[in-house]
Write an enzyme that holds these catalytic residues in place. Structure first.
Site, PDB file in Angstrom:
ATOM      1  N   TYR A 126     -66.509  -6.760  44.864  1.00 16.17           N
ATOM      2  CA  TYR A 126     -66.377  -6.071  43.308  1.00 16.17           C
ATOM      3  C   TYR A 126     -66.338  -7.305  42.313  1.00 16.17           C
ATOM      4  O   TYR A 126     -65.238  -7.687  42.220  1.00 16.17           O
ATOM      5  CB  TYR A 126     -65.380  -4.979  43.461  1.00 16.17           C
ATOM      6  CG  TYR A 126     -65.349  -4.474  42.404  1.00 16.17           C
ATOM      7  CD1 TYR A 126     -66.191  -4.308  41.087  1.00 16.17           C
ATOM      8  CD2 TYR A 126     -63.970  -3.557  41.928  1.00 16.17           C
ATOM      9  CE1 TYR A 126     -65.920  -3.470  40.015  1.00 16.17           C
ATOM     10  CE2 TYR A 126     -64.023  -2.845  40.852  1.00 16.17           C
ATOM     11  CZ  TYR A 126     -64.838  -2.681  39.987  1.00 16.17           C
ATOM     12  OH  TYR A 126     -64.655  -1.905  38.632  1.00 16.17           O
TER      13      TYR A 126
ATOM     14  N   LYS B 170     -70.794  -4.893  44.066  1.00 18.35           N
ATOM     15  CA  LYS B 170     -70.737  -4.330  42.952  1.00 18.35           C
ATOM     16  C   LYS B 170     -70.686  -5.262  41.954  1.00 18.35           C
ATOM     17  O   LYS B 170     -69.620  -5.965  41.532  1.00 18.35           O
ATOM     18  CB  LYS B 170     -69.712  -3.172  42.716  1.00 18.35           C
ATOM     19  CG  LYS B 170     -69.529  -2.299  41.573  1.00 18.35           C
ATOM     20  CD  LYS B 170     -68.265  -1.405  41.652  1.00 18.35           C
ATOM     21  CE  LYS B 170     -68.193  -0.944  40.287  1.00 18.35           C
ATOM     22  NZ  LYS B 170     -66.864   0.075  40.018  1.00 18.35           N
TER      23      LYS B 170
END
Length: 301
Positions: free
Chosen positions: A134, A162
């Site tokens: 992330y 992400k």
């Protein structure tokens, strides 16, 4: 595991006394599943993980997995600015039966790219669960280089990233990352551009409120219906902007309260939406016909 589709960055319902509302959470997960999303991501930024104690964190993750019952993927947030704490959380979500762990780039410490790589390698080597990286520099104060992302992605169980730095980066990452690694947009406003640049899906905030619309955008792009996708993308962008009109997830929770999904309660240091923010959110929901659709659905139950 090859990740694709729309994954909801799940909000965490609280009661009026700010305790966990487990019944609302289970109902919310069921609604998300019935709306066609590919997976849920509990205990991330939108889930207020920073203000959940470890017992509450475990409760949320377990309840999401138990409610999902294998119908969709559960990618549980497990990141921290502390490597040993991240390992502990990743081991927990692994034992609880999550499909993957979302690991944020360490925040506050501001490590070097080598430190970030060593953090992810330590978590990877201490666990057996698939990992999604992330990258969210607007919250961590670090935007790691493409080369470091590539190094992390080469770890065997890293299955996705992400990325919240914009759709322009997707094509560059697509060119250097292993095929096993899915590139997931972390920005709803640019999700369509991300798909068009080779992205595999989106970890979405707006799908808390409009899951069917977010899924429709993904579907239209997959079918090559780009003009129709652009229309849906415009609506999602308008919703996304208002859901960040004040610190998230306060606007999202207010929207969900209007839809009967959960109370608007957030934990300090976050505060509930101001009256002007409430008006803005309600206006967009009404413009997009989301409130009427929700009332119609309830009337059929």
């Amino acid at each position: 595991m090859k990740l694709s589709g729309v994954f909801t960055a799940l909000a965490t319902p609280f009661r009026d006394d700010l305790s966990l509302d487990e019944r609302a959470l289970a109902s919310f997960v069921d609604w998300q599943i019935s709306s066609g999303i590919s997976g849920i991501v509990p205990c991330g930024t939108t889930g207020e993980s920073a203000t959940l104690n470890f017992e509450e964190y475990c409760t949320v993750v377990r309840l999401c997995i138990e409610t999902a019952r294998g119908r969709i993927l559960v990618i549980a947030g497990a990141g921290s600015h502390c490597t040993t704490e991240t390992i502990s959380r990743a081991l927990f979500v692994q034992s609880a039966g999550a499909d993957a762990a979302l690991i944020v780039v360490p925040y506050y410490n501001r490590p070097s790219d080598e430190g970030v790589y060593q953090h992810f390698r330590a978590v990877h080597d201490a666990t057996n669960i698939p990992i999604v990286l992330y990258n969210v520099p607007q919250r961590t104060a670090i935007d790691i280089s493409n080369d470091t992302i590539r190094r992390i992605a080469e770890l065997p169980r890293v299955v996705g990233i992400k990325d919240c730095t914009g759709a322009e980066r997707v094509a560059a990452l697509k060119a250097i990352l292993p095929e096993k690694v899915a590139i997931l947009s972390g920005e709803d406003e640019t999700a369509l551009a991300s798909y068009m640049n080779g992205g595999s899906g989106c970890i979405s905030v707006v799908s808390n409120v409009a899951p069917k619309m977010a899924v429709e955008l993904y579907r239209l792009h997959a079918l090559g219906k780009i003009n129709m996708a652009k229309q849906v993308s415009g609506n999602l962008a308008a919703l996304s902007r208002v859901l960040f009109i004040e610190p998230s997830p306060s606007p999202t929770k207010y929207a969900l309260s209007l839809m009967g999904k959960m109370r608007p309660k957030v934990r300090l240091p976050l505060v509930e939406l101001t009256s002007s923010g409430q008006t803005a959110v309600k206006n967009v929901l009404e413009t997009l016909d989301l409130l009427r659709q929700q009332k119609a659905m309830h009337s059929q139950l």
